[in-house]
Design a protein around this motif. Structure first.
Motif, PDB file in Angstrom:
ATOM      1  N   ALA A   1     113.934 113.041  64.402  1.00  0.00           N
ATOM      2  CA  ALA A   1     115.342 112.627  64.499  1.00  0.00           C
ATOM      3  C   ALA A   1     115.824 114.042  64.602  1.00  0.00           C
ATOM      4  O   ALA A   1     115.174 114.944  64.134  1.00  0.00           O
ATOM      5  CB  ALA A   1     115.752 111.857  63.427  1.00  0.00           C
TER       6      ALA A   1
ATOM      7  N   PRO B   1     100.833 124.501  69.166  1.00  0.00           N
ATOM      8  CA  PRO B   1      99.678 123.411  69.529  1.00  0.00           C
ATOM      9  C   PRO B   1      98.329 123.443  68.654  1.00  0.00           C
ATOM     10  O   PRO B   1      97.356 123.982  69.237  1.00  0.00           O
ATOM     11  CB  PRO B   1      99.385 124.249  70.954  1.00  0.00           C
ATOM     12  CG  PRO B   1     100.537 124.869  71.156  1.00  0.00           C
ATOM     13  CD  PRO B   1     100.910 125.491  69.925  1.00  0.00           C
TER      14      PRO B   1
ATOM     15  N   TRP C   1      99.778 117.936  67.847  1.00  0.00           N
ATOM     16  CA  TRP C   1     101.142 118.688  68.316  1.00  0.00           C
ATOM     17  C   TRP C   1     101.329 118.196  69.499  1.00  0.00           C
ATOM     18  O   TRP C   1     100.686 118.007  70.603  1.00  0.00           O
ATOM     19  CB  TRP C   1     101.024 120.044  68.185  1.00  0.00           C
ATOM     20  CG  TRP C   1     102.284 120.734  68.599  1.00  0.00           C
ATOM     21  CD1 TRP C   1     103.325 121.139  67.809  1.00  0.00           C
ATOM     22  CD2 TRP C   1     102.667 121.113  69.917  1.00  0.00           C
ATOM     23  NE1 TRP C   1     104.202 121.909  68.701  1.00  0.00           N
ATOM     24  CE2 TRP C   1     103.692 121.835  69.855  1.00  0.00           C
ATOM     25  CE3 TRP C   1     101.663 121.196  71.152  1.00  0.00           C
ATOM     26  CZ2 TRP C   1     104.254 122.654  70.990  1.00  0.00           C
ATOM     27  CZ3 TRP C   1     102.433 121.966  72.216  1.00  0.00           C
ATOM     28  CH2 TRP C   1     103.673 122.439  72.380  1.00  0.00           C
TER      29      TRP C   1
ATOM     30  N   ALA D   1      96.213 121.353  73.749  1.00  0.00           N
ATOM     31  CA  ALA D   1      97.072 121.746  75.096  1.00  0.00           C
ATOM     32  C   ALA D   1      97.562 120.543  75.620  1.00  0.00           C
ATOM     33  O   ALA D   1      96.871 119.708  75.921  1.00  0.00           O
ATOM     34  CB  ALA D   1      96.541 122.773  76.053  1.00  0.00           C
ATOM     35  N   ILE D   2      99.092 120.905  76.084  1.00  0.00           N
ATOM     36  CA  ILE D   2      99.286 119.845  76.949  1.00  0.00           C
ATOM     37  C   ILE D   2      99.623 120.209  78.339  1.00  0.00           C
ATOM     38  O   ILE D   2     100.218 121.305  78.445  1.00  0.00           O
ATOM     39  CB  ILE D   2     100.724 119.188  76.663  1.00  0.00           C
ATOM     40  CG1 ILE D   2     100.863 119.022  74.957  1.00  0.00           C
ATOM     41  CG2 ILE D   2     101.404 118.031  77.368  1.00  0.00           C
ATOM     42  CD1 ILE D   2     102.470 118.920  74.731  1.00  0.00           C
ATOM     43  N   THR D   3      99.007 119.635  79.295  1.00  0.00           N
ATOM     44  CA  THR D   3      98.724 120.150  80.653  1.00  0.00           C
ATOM     45  C   THR D   3      98.424 119.108  81.588  1.00  0.00           C
ATOM     46  O   THR D   3      98.623 118.156  81.299  1.00  0.00           O
ATOM     47  CB  THR D   3      97.662 121.330  80.656  1.00  0.00           C
ATOM     48  OG1 THR D   3      97.691 122.104  81.958  1.00  0.00           O
ATOM     49  CG2 THR D   3      96.287 121.037  80.385  1.00  0.00           C
TER      50      THR D   3
ATOM     51  N   GLY E   1     104.568 118.977  71.671  1.00  0.00           N
ATOM     52  CA  GLY E   1     105.775 119.411  71.959  1.00  0.00           C
ATOM     53  C   GLY E   1     106.613 119.729  70.563  1.00  0.00           C
ATOM     54  O   GLY E   1     106.079 119.292  69.670  1.00  0.00           O
ATOM     55  N   PRO E   2     107.746 120.317  70.801  1.00  0.00           N
ATOM     56  CA  PRO E   2     108.480 120.770  69.636  1.00  0.00           C
ATOM     57  C   PRO E   2     109.133 119.404  68.936  1.00  0.00           C
ATOM     58  O   PRO E   2     109.520 118.760  69.466  1.00  0.00           O
ATOM     59  CB  PRO E   2     109.848 121.418  70.153  1.00  0.00           C
ATOM     60  CG  PRO E   2     109.242 122.060  71.698  1.00  0.00           C
ATOM     61  CD  PRO E   2     108.081 120.991  72.264  1.00  0.00           C
ATOM     62  N   ASP E   3     108.862 119.381  67.549  1.00  0.00           N
ATOM     63  CA  ASP E   3     109.243 118.461  66.688  1.00  0.00           C
ATOM     64  C   ASP E   3     108.418 117.048  67.073  1.00  0.00           C
ATOM     65  O   ASP E   3     109.153 115.823  66.756  1.00  0.00           O
ATOM     66  CB  ASP E   3     110.544 118.376  66.546  1.00  0.00           C
ATOM     67  CG  ASP E   3     111.596 119.547  66.268  1.00  0.00           C
ATOM     68  OD1 ASP E   3     110.768 120.411  65.778  1.00  0.00           O
ATOM     69  OD2 ASP E   3     112.521 119.891  66.812  1.00  0.00           O
TER      70      ASP E   3
END
Lengths: 101, 194
Positions: free
Chosen positions: B39, B62, B74, B147-149, B76-78
Protein backbone atom coordinates in the motif's frame (compact mmCIF):
# COMPACT_ATOMS: atom_id res chain seq x y z
CA UNK A 1 20.07 2.99 -27.84
CA UNK A 2 20.03 1.46 -24.35
CA UNK A 3 18.56 2.94 -21.18
CA UNK A 4 19.88 2.21 -17.70
CA UNK A 5 16.78 1.73 -15.56
CA UNK A 6 17.39 2.73 -11.91
CA UNK A 7 15.77 -0.58 -10.86
CA UNK A 8 16.73 -3.08 -13.54
CA UNK A 9 20.02 -1.87 -14.96
CA UNK A 10 20.89 -1.43 -18.62
CA UNK A 11 18.17 -2.65 -20.95
CA UNK A 12 17.41 -2.52 -24.66
CA UNK A 13 15.17 0.17 -26.09
CA UNK A 14 12.39 -2.33 -26.91
CA UNK A 15 11.61 -2.70 -23.21
CA UNK A 16 10.66 0.98 -22.94
CA UNK A 17 7.83 3.15 -24.23
CA UNK A 18 8.25 6.86 -24.94
CA UNK A 19 5.65 9.13 -23.39
CA UNK A 20 6.73 12.61 -24.42
CA UNK A 21 8.25 15.78 -23.06
CA UNK A 22 9.04 15.72 -19.34
CA UNK A 23 9.89 19.40 -19.19
CA UNK A 24 6.28 20.61 -19.43
CA UNK A 25 3.66 20.49 -16.71
CA UNK A 26 0.01 19.80 -17.51
CA UNK A 27 -1.92 23.08 -17.00
CA UNK A 28 -4.87 23.57 -14.68
CA UNK A 29 -8.04 22.97 -16.70
CA UNK A 30 -10.00 25.28 -14.36
CA UNK A 31 -7.77 28.23 -15.09
CA UNK A 32 -9.34 31.12 -17.07
CA UNK A 33 -6.38 30.87 -19.45
CA UNK A 34 -6.75 27.08 -19.82
CA UNK A 35 -7.24 27.12 -23.60
CA UNK A 36 -4.08 29.11 -24.26
CA UNK A 37 -2.21 27.12 -21.60
CA UNK A 38 -3.15 23.79 -23.17
CA UNK A 39 -2.23 25.00 -26.67
CA UNK A 40 1.18 25.94 -25.32
CA UNK A 41 1.44 22.68 -23.38
CA UNK A 42 0.56 20.61 -26.43
CA UNK A 43 2.31 22.42 -29.26
CA UNK A 44 4.92 24.92 -28.13
CA UNK A 45 8.30 23.23 -28.28
CA UNK A 46 11.80 24.67 -28.42
CA UNK A 47 13.03 21.57 -30.31
CA UNK A 48 16.62 22.36 -29.51
CA UNK A 49 19.38 20.01 -30.65
CA UNK A 50 20.96 18.84 -27.42
CA UNK A 51 19.88 17.51 -24.01
CA UNK A 52 16.15 16.95 -23.62
CA UNK A 53 14.11 15.68 -20.68
CA UNK A 54 11.70 12.92 -21.67
CA UNK A 55 9.19 10.62 -20.01
CA UNK A 56 9.78 6.94 -20.60
CA UNK A 57 7.95 3.94 -19.17
CA UNK A 58 9.71 0.62 -18.49
CA UNK A 59 6.77 -1.28 -19.90
CA UNK A 60 8.47 -4.67 -20.35
CA UNK A 61 10.39 -4.44 -17.07
CA UNK A 62 9.69 -3.02 -13.63
CA UNK A 63 6.90 -0.68 -14.87
CA UNK A 64 8.63 2.38 -13.43
CA UNK A 65 8.06 5.78 -15.03
CA UNK A 66 11.36 7.46 -15.79
CA UNK A 67 12.63 10.93 -16.61
CA UNK A 68 15.40 10.39 -19.13
CA UNK A 69 17.75 13.21 -20.08
CA UNK A 70 18.81 12.42 -23.62
CA UNK A 71 20.89 14.34 -26.12
CA UNK A 72 18.55 14.29 -29.12
CA UNK A 73 21.45 15.13 -31.42
CA UNK A 74 23.39 11.93 -30.75
CA UNK A 75 21.08 9.78 -28.52
CA UNK A 76 23.51 9.90 -25.60
CA UNK A 77 21.64 9.20 -22.35
CA UNK A 78 22.88 11.70 -19.78
CA UNK A 79 20.69 10.85 -16.80
CA UNK A 80 17.82 8.53 -15.79
CA UNK A 81 15.67 9.21 -12.71
CA UNK A 82 12.46 7.65 -11.39
CA UNK A 83 9.69 10.06 -12.40
CA UNK A 84 8.13 9.84 -8.94
CA UNK A 85 11.33 11.20 -7.39
CA UNK A 86 11.33 14.07 -9.87
CA UNK A 87 7.64 14.76 -9.19
CA UNK A 88 8.16 14.70 -5.42
CA UNK A 89 11.11 17.06 -5.72
CA UNK A 90 8.93 19.51 -7.65
CA UNK A 91 5.96 19.18 -5.22
CA UNK A 92 3.69 17.44 -7.70
CA UNK A 93 3.28 14.27 -5.62
CA UNK A 94 2.75 13.56 -1.93
CA UNK A 95 5.74 12.19 -0.08
CA UNK A 96 5.61 8.48 0.81
CA UNK A 97 3.51 7.72 3.85
CA UNK A 98 1.00 10.52 3.38
CA UNK A 99 -1.25 8.51 1.10
CA UNK A 100 -4.10 6.44 2.50
CA UNK A 101 -3.73 2.67 2.53
CA UNK B 1 -24.37 -34.63 -6.14
CA UNK B 2 -20.73 -34.84 -5.12
CA UNK B 3 -18.87 -31.60 -4.57
CA UNK B 4 -16.97 -30.63 -7.69
CA UNK B 5 -13.22 -30.55 -7.25
CA UNK B 6 -10.68 -28.53 -9.18
CA UNK B 7 -7.49 -30.25 -10.23
CA UNK B 8 -4.40 -28.26 -11.17
CA UNK B 9 -3.25 -28.87 -14.73
CA UNK B 10 0.06 -27.93 -16.26
CA UNK B 11 0.13 -24.86 -18.50
CA UNK B 12 2.79 -26.60 -20.59
CA UNK B 13 0.62 -29.49 -21.73
CA UNK B 14 2.26 -31.62 -24.36
CA UNK B 15 5.82 -30.78 -23.37
CA UNK B 16 5.89 -31.49 -19.64
CA UNK B 17 9.61 -32.04 -19.44
CA UNK B 18 12.75 -32.46 -21.46
CA UNK B 19 15.81 -34.13 -20.01
CA UNK B 20 19.06 -33.80 -21.87
CA UNK B 21 22.53 -33.05 -20.46
CA UNK B 22 22.68 -29.99 -22.70
CA UNK B 23 19.29 -28.63 -21.75
CA UNK B 24 16.68 -29.72 -19.24
CA UNK B 25 13.17 -28.37 -18.85
CA UNK B 26 11.14 -29.08 -15.75
CA UNK B 27 7.52 -28.02 -15.59
CA UNK B 28 6.71 -26.54 -12.17
CA UNK B 29 2.98 -27.03 -12.07
CA UNK B 30 2.56 -27.60 -8.33
CA UNK B 31 3.25 -24.03 -7.22
CA UNK B 32 1.22 -21.64 -5.16
CA UNK B 33 1.91 -18.04 -6.21
CA UNK B 34 0.80 -14.68 -4.84
CA UNK B 35 1.71 -11.11 -5.67
CA UNK B 36 2.48 -8.65 -2.86
CA UNK B 37 1.93 -4.99 -3.68
CA UNK B 38 2.67 -2.52 -0.89
CA UNK B 39 0.00 0.00 0.00
CA UNK B 40 1.16 3.55 -0.63
CA UNK B 41 3.94 4.43 1.79
CA UNK B 42 3.72 1.08 3.62
CA UNK B 43 6.65 -0.70 2.05
CA UNK B 44 8.67 -0.57 5.31
CA UNK B 45 5.76 -2.10 7.25
CA UNK B 46 5.45 -4.88 4.67
CA UNK B 47 9.15 -5.66 5.00
CA UNK B 48 8.94 -5.66 8.81
CA UNK B 49 5.95 -8.04 8.78
CA UNK B 50 7.67 -10.48 6.42
CA UNK B 51 10.87 -10.26 8.47
CA UNK B 52 8.93 -11.18 11.62
CA UNK B 53 6.89 -13.96 10.01
CA UNK B 54 9.53 -15.56 7.78
CA UNK B 55 12.88 -14.18 8.92
CA UNK B 56 13.79 -12.76 5.54
CA UNK B 57 14.42 -9.22 4.33
CA UNK B 58 12.40 -8.36 1.23
CA UNK B 59 14.79 -6.91 -1.34
CA UNK B 60 14.61 -3.42 -2.90
CA UNK B 61 16.71 -4.57 -5.83
CA UNK B 62 16.13 -7.42 -8.36
CA UNK B 63 16.84 -10.31 -5.99
CA UNK B 64 15.23 -13.48 -4.67
CA UNK B 65 15.18 -14.38 -0.98
CA UNK B 66 13.86 -17.56 0.61
CA UNK B 67 12.38 -18.42 3.98
CA UNK B 68 10.12 -21.19 5.29
CA UNK B 69 9.84 -22.76 1.85
CA UNK B 70 8.74 -19.52 0.19
CA UNK B 71 10.74 -17.70 -2.45
CA UNK B 72 10.12 -13.94 -2.49
CA UNK B 73 10.95 -12.55 -5.90
CA UNK B 74 11.44 -8.80 -6.41
CA UNK B 75 8.73 -7.70 -8.84
CA UNK B 76 9.27 -3.99 -9.30
CA UNK B 77 9.45 -1.15 -6.75
CA UNK B 78 7.53 -2.09 -3.56
CA UNK B 79 6.28 -5.30 -5.17
CA UNK B 80 7.21 -8.96 -4.76
CA UNK B 81 5.97 -12.35 -5.87
CA UNK B 82 5.77 -15.12 -3.28
CA UNK B 83 6.19 -18.63 -4.64
CA UNK B 84 6.06 -21.95 -2.82
CA UNK B 85 5.33 -25.56 -3.57
CA UNK B 86 1.76 -26.58 -2.76
CA UNK B 87 3.11 -29.81 -1.35
CA UNK B 88 0.95 -32.58 0.03
CA UNK B 89 -0.96 -30.20 2.31
CA UNK B 90 -2.10 -28.03 -0.60
CA UNK B 91 -0.33 -24.94 0.77
CA UNK B 92 -2.03 -21.70 -0.28
CA UNK B 93 0.34 -18.75 -0.15
CA UNK B 94 -2.40 -16.14 -0.60
CA UNK B 95 -4.34 -17.47 2.42
CA UNK B 96 -1.09 -17.65 4.39
CA UNK B 97 0.15 -14.13 3.58
CA UNK B 98 -3.11 -12.17 3.77
CA UNK B 99 -3.31 -12.04 7.59
CA UNK B 100 0.43 -11.28 7.80
CA UNK B 101 0.09 -8.25 5.50
CA UNK B 102 -3.44 -7.11 6.43
CA UNK B 103 -3.72 -3.36 5.85
CA UNK B 104 -0.18 -3.14 4.55
CA UNK B 105 -0.26 -4.70 1.09
CA UNK B 106 -2.52 -6.22 -1.53
CA UNK B 107 -1.96 -9.97 -1.64
CA UNK B 108 -3.45 -11.56 -4.74
CA UNK B 109 -3.33 -15.18 -5.85
CA UNK B 110 -1.45 -15.55 -9.16
CA UNK B 111 -1.49 -19.35 -9.27
CA UNK B 112 -3.98 -19.43 -12.13
CA UNK B 113 -2.32 -16.54 -13.94
CA UNK B 114 1.32 -17.49 -14.09
CA UNK B 115 3.19 -20.51 -15.34
CA UNK B 116 6.71 -21.30 -14.17
CA UNK B 117 9.32 -23.47 -15.82
CA UNK B 118 12.75 -24.54 -14.52
CA UNK B 119 15.65 -24.85 -16.95
CA UNK B 120 19.23 -26.05 -16.62
CA UNK B 121 21.90 -27.95 -18.55
CA UNK B 122 25.34 -27.35 -20.00
CA UNK B 123 23.91 -25.13 -22.78
CA UNK B 124 21.22 -23.37 -20.78
CA UNK B 125 22.80 -19.91 -21.22
CA UNK B 126 23.19 -20.47 -24.97
CA UNK B 127 19.53 -21.40 -25.28
CA UNK B 128 18.24 -18.49 -23.19
CA UNK B 129 20.55 -16.01 -24.93
CA UNK B 130 18.53 -16.50 -28.11
CA UNK B 131 15.58 -14.72 -26.54
CA UNK B 132 16.62 -12.90 -23.39
CA UNK B 133 18.39 -9.63 -24.19
CA UNK B 134 20.02 -9.47 -20.75
CA UNK B 135 23.47 -10.53 -19.62
CA UNK B 136 23.24 -13.97 -17.99
CA UNK B 137 27.00 -14.32 -17.59
CA UNK B 138 27.86 -15.27 -13.97
CA UNK B 139 29.69 -11.97 -13.53
CA UNK B 140 26.41 -10.12 -14.17
CA UNK B 141 23.64 -12.55 -13.18
CA UNK B 142 24.19 -14.79 -10.16
CA UNK B 143 22.28 -17.15 -7.88
CA UNK B 144 19.24 -15.22 -6.58
CA UNK B 145 19.49 -12.55 -9.29
CA UNK B 146 16.11 -11.59 -10.76
CA UNK B 147 15.19 -9.82 -14.00
CA UNK B 148 11.85 -8.66 -15.33
CA UNK B 149 12.22 -8.61 -19.09
CA UNK B 150 10.89 -10.30 -22.19
CA UNK B 151 11.93 -13.19 -24.40
CA UNK B 152 10.56 -13.95 -27.84
CA UNK B 153 8.07 -11.08 -27.33
CA UNK B 154 6.72 -12.73 -24.17
CA UNK B 155 6.96 -10.88 -20.87
CA UNK B 156 8.96 -12.96 -18.41
CA UNK B 157 10.44 -12.87 -14.95
CA UNK B 158 13.63 -14.88 -14.73
CA UNK B 159 15.65 -15.75 -11.64
CA UNK B 160 18.60 -18.01 -10.93
CA UNK B 161 18.26 -20.59 -8.12
CA UNK B 162 21.75 -22.16 -8.08
CA UNK B 163 25.20 -21.90 -9.60
CA UNK B 164 24.74 -24.90 -11.96
CA UNK B 165 23.19 -22.61 -13.27
CA UNK B 166 19.51 -23.38 -12.89
CA UNK B 167 16.94 -20.74 -13.78
CA UNK B 168 13.23 -20.43 -13.23
CA UNK B 169 11.11 -18.41 -15.64
CA UNK B 170 7.59 -17.15 -14.97
CA UNK B 171 5.23 -15.87 -17.63
CA UNK B 172 1.51 -15.29 -18.02
CA UNK B 173 -0.09 -18.70 -18.26
CA UNK B 174 -1.73 -18.12 -21.63
CA UNK B 175 1.72 -17.59 -23.16
CA UNK B 176 3.10 -20.84 -21.74
CA UNK B 177 2.55 -22.90 -24.88
CA UNK B 178 4.05 -20.22 -27.13
CA UNK B 179 7.01 -19.78 -24.78
CA UNK B 180 7.62 -23.54 -24.69
CA UNK B 181 7.56 -23.62 -28.49
CA UNK B 182 10.29 -20.99 -28.58
CA UNK B 183 12.27 -22.71 -25.82
CA UNK B 184 12.28 -26.18 -27.37
CA UNK B 185 13.13 -24.82 -30.81
CA UNK B 186 15.95 -22.73 -29.37
CA UNK B 187 17.28 -25.80 -27.59
CA UNK B 188 16.96 -28.10 -30.60
CA UNK B 189 20.51 -27.57 -31.87
CA UNK B 190 21.83 -28.82 -28.51
CA UNK B 191 19.27 -31.53 -27.74
CA UNK B 192 18.43 -32.76 -31.24
CA UNK B 193 14.75 -32.64 -30.33
CA UNK B 194 12.05 -30.38 -31.72
Amino acid sequence: MRITCPCCGERALDEFAYYGDASVKRPDIASPTAMADFVAYSFDRVNAAGPHRELWYHSAGCHLWLVVTRNVANHEILNVEPARDVARATQQLPTPGRGSA
Amino acid sequence: MANPTLAAKSAFLGVQSLKHPAFTIEDLSSLTIASITSAKGKSAEVKAAIQTAYGVALPDTPLRVTGNGIAFIWHGPDQWMAIADRGTNNRDIEVELKPVLEGKAAVVDQGDGRAVVRVSGTHVRDVLAKGFAIDLHPSAFKTNSVAITHAAHIGCIIWQIDAAPTYEIAMFRSFADSFMDWLTHSAAEYTGRH
